[in-house]
Design an enzyme around this catalytic site. Structure first.
Site, PDB file in Angstrom:
ATOM      1  N   GLU A  33      58.717  38.710  20.744  1.00 29.30           N
ATOM      2  CA  GLU A  33      58.466  39.122  22.123  1.00 29.30           C
ATOM      3  C   GLU A  33      57.997  37.878  22.876  1.00 29.30           C
ATOM      4  OE1 GLU A  33      55.517  42.190  22.717  1.00 29.30           O
ATOM      5  OE2 GLU A  33      55.752  42.044  24.888  1.00 29.30           O
ATOM      6  N   ARG A 259      52.455  40.476   6.335  1.00 32.05           N
ATOM      7  CA  ARG A 259      52.166  39.413   7.308  1.00 32.05           C
ATOM      8  C   ARG A 259      51.520  38.233   6.612  1.00 32.05           C
ATOM      9  NH1 ARG A 259      51.691  41.224  12.544  1.00 32.05           N
ATOM     10  NH2 ARG A 259      50.525  39.459  13.298  1.00 32.05           N
ATOM     11  N   LYS A 269      48.807  36.766  18.935  1.00 27.48           N
ATOM     12  CA  LYS A 269      49.101  36.161  20.233  1.00 27.48           C
ATOM     13  C   LYS A 269      48.059  36.541  21.284  1.00 27.48           C
ATOM     14  CE  LYS A 269      53.572  37.246  19.943  1.00 27.48           C
ATOM     15  NZ  LYS A 269      54.962  37.445  20.334  1.00 27.48           N
TER      16      LYS A 269
HETATM   17  P1  ATP Z   1      51.158  39.030  17.119  1.00 26.95           P
HETATM   18  O1  ATP Z   1      50.651  40.177  16.319  1.00 26.95           O
HETATM   19  O2  ATP Z   1      50.675  37.698  16.678  1.00 26.95           O
HETATM   20  O3  ATP Z   1      51.001  39.199  18.584  1.00 26.95           O
HETATM   21  P2  ATP Z   1      53.770  40.065  17.065  1.00 26.95           P
HETATM   22  O4  ATP Z   1      54.067  40.780  15.815  1.00 26.95           O
HETATM   23  O5  ATP Z   1      53.469  40.860  18.264  1.00 26.95           O
HETATM   24  O6  ATP Z   1      52.687  38.973  16.793  1.00 26.95           O
HETATM   25  P3  ATP Z   1      56.422  39.334  17.711  1.00 26.95           P
HETATM   26  O7  ATP Z   1      56.824  38.334  18.690  1.00 26.95           O
HETATM   27  O8  ATP Z   1      56.652  40.759  18.010  1.00 26.95           O
HETATM   28  O9  ATP Z   1      54.898  39.064  17.443  1.00 26.95           O
HETATM   29  O10 ATP Z   1      56.969  38.970  16.265  1.00 26.95           O
HETATM   30  C1  ATP Z   1      58.260  38.571  15.963  1.00 26.95           C
HETATM   31  C2  ATP Z   1      58.454  38.730  14.484  1.00 26.95           C
HETATM   32  O11 ATP Z   1      57.511  37.958  13.775  1.00 26.95           O
HETATM   33  C3  ATP Z   1      58.265  40.164  14.036  1.00 26.95           C
HETATM   34  O12 ATP Z   1      59.313  40.497  13.151  1.00 26.95           O
HETATM   35  C4  ATP Z   1      56.939  40.164  13.337  1.00 26.95           C
HETATM   36  O13 ATP Z   1      56.938  41.113  12.305  1.00 26.95           O
HETATM   37  C5  ATP Z   1      56.858  38.734  12.809  1.00 26.95           C
HETATM   38  N1  ATP Z   1      55.470  38.290  12.662  1.00 26.95           N
HETATM   39  C6  ATP Z   1      54.497  38.279  13.596  1.00 26.95           C
HETATM   40  N2  ATP Z   1      53.322  37.857  13.086  1.00 26.95           N
HETATM   41  C7  ATP Z   1      53.559  37.584  11.775  1.00 26.95           C
HETATM   42  C8  ATP Z   1      52.743  37.112  10.687  1.00 26.95           C
HETATM   43  N3  ATP Z   1      51.441  36.832  10.837  1.00 26.95           N
HETATM   44  N4  ATP Z   1      53.334  36.947   9.483  1.00 26.95           N
HETATM   45  C9  ATP Z   1      54.637  37.202   9.310  1.00 26.95           C
HETATM   46  N5  ATP Z   1      55.448  37.653  10.280  1.00 26.95           N
HETATM   47  C10 ATP Z   1      54.929  37.846  11.507  1.00 26.95           C
HETATM   48 MG    MG Z   2      55.009  42.493  18.624  1.00 28.28          MG
END
Ligand code: ATP
Ligand code: MG
Length: 558
Positions: A33, A259, A269
């Site tokens: 995102e 994760r 984020k």
């Molecule tokens: P955050 O929780 O940090 O805001 P998010 O999951 O909202 O991150 P996205 O941009 O939606 O961030 O994530 C894109 C991809 O990265 C998704 O498939 C998510 O599962 C993966 N992802 C995000 N954070 C992690 C992490 N700490 N470890 C592994 N994969 C991750």
């Molecule tokens: Mg997300």
């Protein structure tokens, strides 16, 4: 040794072996995102999504999941692309946006309404939440659940035309308010939102929700394996439901992995945005940030980070990885690639009294003993050099093998020198050290083969360059920031940045650039900062070396 495959590789190989993959080509996607910069956690997801496609000869789409215009920005989209490329992955022409599918998603929603499978709910957000029930209690049907198809169509159209304020209505799928899975209790499909979208501008004021958008985007793109983190496991039934909607021809599968969590780090984020907005760091690319742009600026190499996530491996249980494993990977990689140079962070002048005045000579210094192809460079030497202040002691403690009066040491690449006296200021601080050199020891060995225990690095005082060294440490002082107080900002490390503006470096660094991997001998790995210019050199400390003297000092209680 037999290669051990992780659970995702086993799934893919099994699907390929059993012809469950159209054309035998797997298709994955990385769906960030664009509401912030990518962080180290995303490297794991990128290595899964792009890495698996690469390994099995498939393709990986970059899909920007841009369904929340209030938080999204083109700056983030640009940074995401830069970061993925820096890691060495390429989506080629496969760049997509969830917003590309807004029209299709809208028509699918209309169709669901026409079939009596979706309705417009007028409950307030609080009522929706309350009536959704809990993990142990079923939800309560909305009073609007049986609204007529005509009225649903009219209201949805009016929502789309901007006739209602945010929160007034919600389009929901008619599933099962008693489902044991909360995500199946009439999930929201569309909400009203007034915000200018980075790509669709003000065309839409209703936006599709994640559980509706994501599976359908995957289906439209022909994704075969949709990987995400464990928190989406509970959403999988909703994902599978969306793939059964009429008109969806291809049903992808979602698989979840744990994760990446790292001690001393926050990887969210939302929290990272807060650090930026509150100016606790200088920006998303502050070298203390766990963002990809931050670690790049700090001097981590993409190879070291890929090595790191591969060592962490893929599991289905959440865990926390120790920060030191990441630093270990960084050091290992930099040890192979970093050019060794001389820089003195806390200089004191060493005057060689028997060295001819006005003479300058050059030594060939090897660039990297770990890499025979890295060659040598000339370094200049004269009768005045700088050494580290801590490399001279007037009254040496036991076990101190560096310079003290009467002791002989080696100046790296140059000569043996023996200290003879020192100069002091009114407060008694040493301001310069005098010594004599042995002209026979050129290159660092003597004819009689005598040994010295200490070797000091140095720079030629007559031509060295001034530099600023930014000494970074962990941004947080606690392994689990916020664990004790509930507020991660309580655990900030006050010493996470120490700026040193007295450093001096050898002349070969004049035109060094960000992306140059350097080892300042005995001082750590460094890289030029993006602020660095030939007139004002700035170096970031990437990571310290393991310093045997520091350990000895500790042991001796010094
Ligand atoms: P955050 O929780 O940090 O805001 P998010 O999951 O909202 O991150 P996205 O941009 O939606 O961030 O994530 C894109 C991809 O990265 C998704 O498939 C998510 O599962 C993966 N992802 C995000 N954070 C992690 C992490 N700490 N470890 C592994 N994969 C991750
Ligand atoms: Mg997300």
């Amino acid at each position: 040794m037999e290669e051990t495959r992780n659970f995702i590789e086993k799934i893919i190989e099994d699907d390929l072996a059993n012809n469950r993959v159209p054309d035998g080509k797997i298709r994955t996607r990385f769906p960030p995102e664009p509401n912030g910069y990518l962080h180290i956690g995303h490297i794991k997801a990128i290595c899964v999504d792009f890495g698996m496609a690469q390994k099995y000869g498939g393709t990986c789409n970059l899909r920007l999941d841009d369904t929340n215009p209030a938080k999204e920005d083109n700056e983030y989209i640009d940074s995401i692309k830069t970061d993925i490329k820096w890691l060495g992955f390429d989506w080629g022409k496969n760049e997509y946006y969830a917003s590309d599918y807004y029209q299709q998603l809208y028509e699918i929603a209309l169709d669901l309404i026409r079939k009596g499978l979706a309705y417009v709910d007028s409950q307030t957000p609080e009522e929706v939440k309350l009536n959704r029930g809990t993990l142990t209690a079923p939800g309560v049907n909305s009073p609007d659940r049986d609204r007529s198809i005509e009225e649903n169509l009219r209201l949805f159209d009016e929502m789309k035309r901007g006739m209602y304020p945010e929160g007034k209505y919600l389009l929901r799928a008619k599933l099962d308010m008693a489902s044991p899975n909360i995500n199946m209790r009439d999930p929201a499909l569309y909400r009203i939102k007034y915000a200018t979208h980075p790509r669709t501008g003000d065309k839409w004021c209703i936006y599709p929700m994640y559980d509706f958008t994501h599976p359908i985007s995957d289906a439209i793109e022909g994704i075969t394996h949709s990987f995400c983190t464990l928190e989406f496991e509970d959403h999988r039934p909703a994902y599978d439901w969306a793939c059964t909607i009429d008109g969806i021809e291809h049903a992808p599968h979602q698989y979840e992995f744990a994760r990446l969590n790292i001690s001393y780090f926050v990887l969210s984020k939302r929290k990272l945005l807060q650090l930026v907005q509150q100016k606790i760091v200088s920006g998303w690319d502050d070298p203390r940030m766990p963002t990809i742009s931050g670690i790049r600026r700090r001097g981590y190499s993409p190879e070291s980070m890929k090595d790191f996530v591969s060592r962490v491996g893929l599991a289905k249980v959440e865990g926390q990885v120790d920060y030191s494993l990441m630093e270990f990977c960084v050091r290992e990689d930099l040890n192979r690639r970093a050019r060794r140079v001389m820089a003195v962070l806390d200089p004191i002048k060493l005057i060689i009294d028997n060295y001819p005045a006005d003479k300058t000579e050059f030594f060939d210094a090897e660039n990297n003993p770990e890499d025979p192809d890295s060659g040598t460079r000339p370094i200049s030497f004269s009768g005045e050099v700088y050494i580290e202040r801590e490399d001279f002691m007037e009254v040496p403690p036991k076990g101190y093998h560096r310079l003290y009066i009467g002791n002989e040491i080696r100046l790296k690449h140059a000569y043996y020198v023996t200290a003879t006296s020192c100069e002091k200021d009114a407060e008694g601080n040493v301001t310069a050290v005098h010594c004599t050199y042995d002209p026979e020891s050129r290159g660092g060995a003597t004819a009689d083969g005598r040994k010295v225990k200490g070797t000091s690095h140095w720079v030629n005082a007559k031509d060295c360059l001034k530099a600023e060294a930014r000494l970074y440490d962990k941004l947080f002082a606690s392994e689990n920031p916020g664990f004790a107080t509930g507020n991660y900002l309580d655990d900030l490390n006050p010493d996470s940045l120490i700026v040193n503006s007295v450093a001096v470096v050898e002349t070969s660094l004049k035109d060094s650039k960000p992306g140059d991997y350097l080892q300042f001998i005995r001082n750590g790995y460094f890289t030029p900062d993006i602020d660095s210019t030939s007139e004002h050199l700035v170096f970031n400390r990437t990571v310290t070396l393991k310093d045997s003297w520091a350990k000895t000092k500790e042991k001796m209680g010094l």
